[in-house]
Scaffold this motif. Sequence first.
Motif, mmCIF file in Angstrom:
data_model
loop_
_atom_site.group_PDB
_atom_site.id
_atom_site.type_symbol
_atom_site.label_atom_id
_atom_site.label_comp_id
_atom_site.label_asym_id
_atom_site.label_seq_id
_atom_site.Cartn_x
_atom_site.Cartn_y
_atom_site.Cartn_z
ATOM 1 N N ASN A 388 0.823 -1.205 0.000
ATOM 2 C CA ASN A 388 0.000 0.000 0.000
ATOM 3 C C ASN A 388 0.860 1.261 0.000
ATOM 4 N N LEU A 389 2.117 1.093 -0.473
ATOM 5 C CA LEU A 389 3.075 2.194 -0.653
ATOM 6 C C LEU A 389 3.494 2.816 0.669
ATOM 7 N N GLY A 390 3.602 1.996 1.705
ATOM 8 C CA GLY A 390 4.244 2.458 2.928
ATOM 9 C C GLY A 390 5.741 2.584 2.690
ATOM 10 N N PHE A 391 6.325 3.714 3.107
ATOM 11 C CA PHE A 391 7.746 4.007 2.868
ATOM 12 C C PHE A 391 8.501 3.843 4.186
ATOM 13 N N PHE A 392 9.458 2.896 4.208
ATOM 14 C CA PHE A 392 10.272 2.622 5.384
ATOM 15 C C PHE A 392 11.744 2.884 5.054
ATOM 16 N N PHE A 393 12.471 3.444 6.029
ATOM 17 C CA PHE A 393 13.888 3.739 5.849
ATOM 18 C C PHE A 393 14.661 3.045 6.968
ATOM 19 N N PHE A 394 15.654 2.215 6.594
ATOM 20 C CA PHE A 394 16.427 1.500 7.601
ATOM 21 C C PHE A 394 17.422 2.447 8.261
ATOM 22 N N LYS A 395 17.535 2.356 9.561
ATOM 23 C CA LYS A 395 18.294 3.341 10.314
ATOM 24 C C LYS A 395 19.801 3.248 10.106
ATOM 25 N N GLU A 396 20.281 2.122 9.633
ATOM 26 C CA GLU A 396 21.719 1.930 9.476
ATOM 27 C C GLU A 396 22.057 1.498 8.060
ATOM 28 N N GLY A 430 40.289 -4.902 1.953
ATOM 29 C CA GLY A 430 40.164 -5.227 3.364
ATOM 30 C C GLY A 430 41.431 -5.064 4.176
ATOM 31 N N LYS A 431 42.524 -4.597 3.583
ATOM 32 C CA LYS A 431 43.786 -4.459 4.313
ATOM 33 C C LYS A 431 43.767 -3.247 5.241
ATOM 34 N N THR A 432 43.144 -2.147 4.804
ATOM 35 C CA THR A 432 43.126 -0.925 5.611
ATOM 36 C C THR A 432 42.001 -0.952 6.638
ATOM 37 N N GLU A 433 40.809 -1.336 6.234
ATOM 38 C CA GLU A 433 39.690 -1.524 7.145
ATOM 39 C C GLU A 433 38.915 -2.751 6.669
ATOM 40 N N GLU A 434 38.342 -3.486 7.592
ATOM 41 C CA GLU A 434 37.688 -4.745 7.246
ATOM 42 C C GLU A 434 36.572 -4.518 6.235
ATOM 43 N N GLY A 435 36.675 -5.231 5.113
ATOM 44 C CA GLY A 435 35.657 -5.144 4.080
ATOM 45 C C GLY A 435 35.591 -3.805 3.371
ATOM 46 N N ASN A 436 36.611 -2.954 3.535
ATOM 47 C CA ASN A 436 36.573 -1.609 2.935
ATOM 48 C C ASN A 436 35.295 -0.867 3.342
ATOM 49 N N GLN A 437 34.881 -1.025 4.589
ATOM 50 C CA GLN A 437 33.584 -0.486 5.022
ATOM 51 C C GLN A 437 33.693 0.270 6.340
ATOM 52 N N TYR A 438 32.876 1.322 6.450
ATOM 53 C CA TYR A 438 32.649 2.053 7.699
ATOM 54 C C TYR A 438 31.168 1.940 8.040
ATOM 55 N N ASN A 439 30.869 1.891 9.338
ATOM 56 C CA ASN A 439 29.478 2.095 9.734
ATOM 57 C C ASN A 439 29.271 3.580 10.036
ATOM 58 N N PHE A 440 28.060 3.963 10.395
ATOM 59 C CA PHE A 440 27.754 5.383 10.576
ATOM 60 C C PHE A 440 28.446 5.957 11.810
ATOM 61 N N ASP A 441 28.696 5.145 12.835
ATOM 62 C CA ASP A 441 29.436 5.618 14.004
ATOM 63 C C ASP A 441 30.866 5.966 13.620
ATOM 64 N N GLN A 442 31.495 5.112 12.827
ATOM 65 C CA GLN A 442 32.870 5.376 12.390
ATOM 66 C C GLN A 442 32.941 6.624 11.518
ATOM 67 N N ALA A 443 31.922 6.828 10.688
ATOM 68 C CA ALA A 443 31.885 8.036 9.859
ATOM 69 C C ALA A 443 31.768 9.282 10.726
ATOM 70 N N SER A 444 30.958 9.222 11.776
ATOM 71 C CA SER A 444 30.827 10.361 12.689
ATOM 72 C C SER A 444 32.162 10.677 13.340
ATOM 73 N N GLN A 445 32.882 9.646 13.752
ATOM 74 C CA GLN A 445 34.173 9.860 14.391
ATOM 75 C C GLN A 445 35.196 10.431 13.408
ATOM 76 N N TYR A 446 35.192 9.931 12.176
ATOM 77 C CA TYR A 446 36.185 10.389 11.199
ATOM 78 C C TYR A 446 35.949 11.836 10.793
ATOM 79 N N PHE A 447 34.696 12.192 10.503
ATOM 80 C CA PHE A 447 34.395 13.547 10.026
ATOM 81 C C PHE A 447 34.082 14.519 11.163
ATOM 82 N N LYS A 448 34.023 13.977 12.416
ATOM 83 C CA LYS A 448 33.760 14.805 13.603
ATOM 84 C C LYS A 448 32.439 15.567 13.483
ATOM 85 N N ILE A 449 31.404 14.862 13.035
ATOM 86 C CA ILE A 449 30.051 15.410 12.946
ATOM 87 C C ILE A 449 29.073 14.329 13.382
ATOM 88 N N ASP A 450 27.823 14.724 13.602
ATOM 89 C CA ASP A 450 26.766 13.743 13.816
ATOM 90 C C ASP A 450 26.314 13.270 12.441
#
Length: 563
Positions: A388-396, A430-450
């Motif tokens: 019925n066109l409900g729009f959901f957004f995953f938080k992570e 995967g040598k620098t960071e596992e799976g060449n991936q950051y989660n959103f917490d790591q992004a906040s820490q790297y860019f120093k923003i929420d």
Amino acid sequence: MQSAQKLTQQNQDAFSQFFDKYVSNSSKLQSYSVRELAQKLAIQYFSAQLPSRYLTENNMRKKSRNIVYKQMETDAIEKARAQFKAKKQRKESQQRKLPPVPKKKDTQPRSFSVQPPIKCLSAQPKRSMPSTYFYYLGEGNNHELIKKLLDERQNWVQVKDISLKNINFKWQETEKGYEYRTLAGNLKDSTPQMLNHFEFHAEISNKYHLALNFKTHCEKNQLNVQDYIPISFAIECTNQNLKAGLFQFLTFYRSYCPQNQLQELDKTIKSYQFKYGTQVESKVDEYPTLFAGENLWIFKPANMNQGRGIHVVRNLQEIIDIYNRYQNGYREHLLEVKRNEQNEIVTKIVYINTLMTEQFVIQKYIEKPLLIKGRKFDIRTYVMITSNLGFFFFKEGQLRLATETFDVKQQSNYVHLTNNAVQYTHPQYGKTEEGNQYNFDQASQYFKIDFRKEVIQKLKQISLLAFTSVKGKINKYKRKNCFEIFGMDFILDVDFKPWLIEVNTNPSLEVTSKLLGTLFPRLIDDAFKLTVDRLFVQQKTPSKYPFLHYSNEENLWEYVCQL
């Protein structure tokens, strides 16, 4: 006669359990109708259960057999009826003992934007549900995860034949073989069924249709489409549309071609007898991160994912060559990569696939992207749409990093294409960071923003706008019980401005890191709780898949609105 009576005593409990299970799902059954139902079922049940040898034992006459059957019926009926009445009395007694539940008074108005809707699926008529549900699972894209999640649920059984009529849920990478017209609610008395794709998801997952639909919607609502997606030209390979699309692209492309390339460009245009105009609205000053002196563009086939068929092009001749190859059958070389426990590539299996397409998109390359440790990255978020066109957004979601250092002059796909399917084949993956991936917490820490507040909230709004542009097309015939999970890909430029790159059906669920190993089970399990478990009712339980700091009681799919 004695043998028959012995059989009667042994089968009373079996029939009583059979009868109790039969009536347990019925809330309308009254005590006065129990005997009539039990008598009818007893005849059917004992006729099937009584072995033929008892019918002729001791030369029993017909009259004697009828007496045996009658006695079996009477005993079973009275026992089943007594158990039914006792169960009903216990239930009423328990309800009388419970204290009344006080009604809560709403002191504040409810927020429609954050409260998940109870009816995220279309309303279903009450029906007697079977005690066993059947699912069909297509192979590929970590289908083992889907099997695990369904097998953990009550009463679900896998079947291998997709043509069976009593399948309740189908999950595949594509919608091939799906019969949308016969979904529950579309035809009377049909088996309740749910599918994991929409009939017309290509209206947004196809790059060509995404560009056209987004542009049309923005024009109707007086929005500037180029505030959300990079400058794009959707081209179809028919004589008329190809000429019109190329005319618009060449006019724009030539206006921003570096002076040292202009002579070669005009020579190519003349040799192919192309035409172009001269009236072009200036975009360089308005979008400086798209234009940094290189005039790079991306050639995208309309209906492919995982970075397949995408080319970063630097001149018109490259575009023409790629276009011709797709017209004649583009021979794609694919690598199947396997790694050992040390994340080292141990085997490569090369196979060739021939691709052809009549639609493609030429999109402006973001020449000044935001970087992490000198490398380009994109952001993958997830959206779910219900019938019925409900729009959901995953938080992570995840940030996917390139393996090689960014240099706009380099031609390596390991520099420019951040898809995990591309980067996974690099020896240094995967040598620098596992799976060449950051989660959103790591992004906040790297860019120093929420990062969630300042970036992800913007991505949610752009995603909502994109799906609003196709709300009248994606489920055009209002099919019941469809839902679909989409992967949304964004890139940030150096000014932290987000750009929507593409929308993917069947987003990858392959696990290449601990982050994805916890993200994907929670993402799919929480999606099933809002869709599959509401049609095929399950007991509500906390999530078995902990993720980051979230409670196991929380569903991480945020309901935003109905399109």
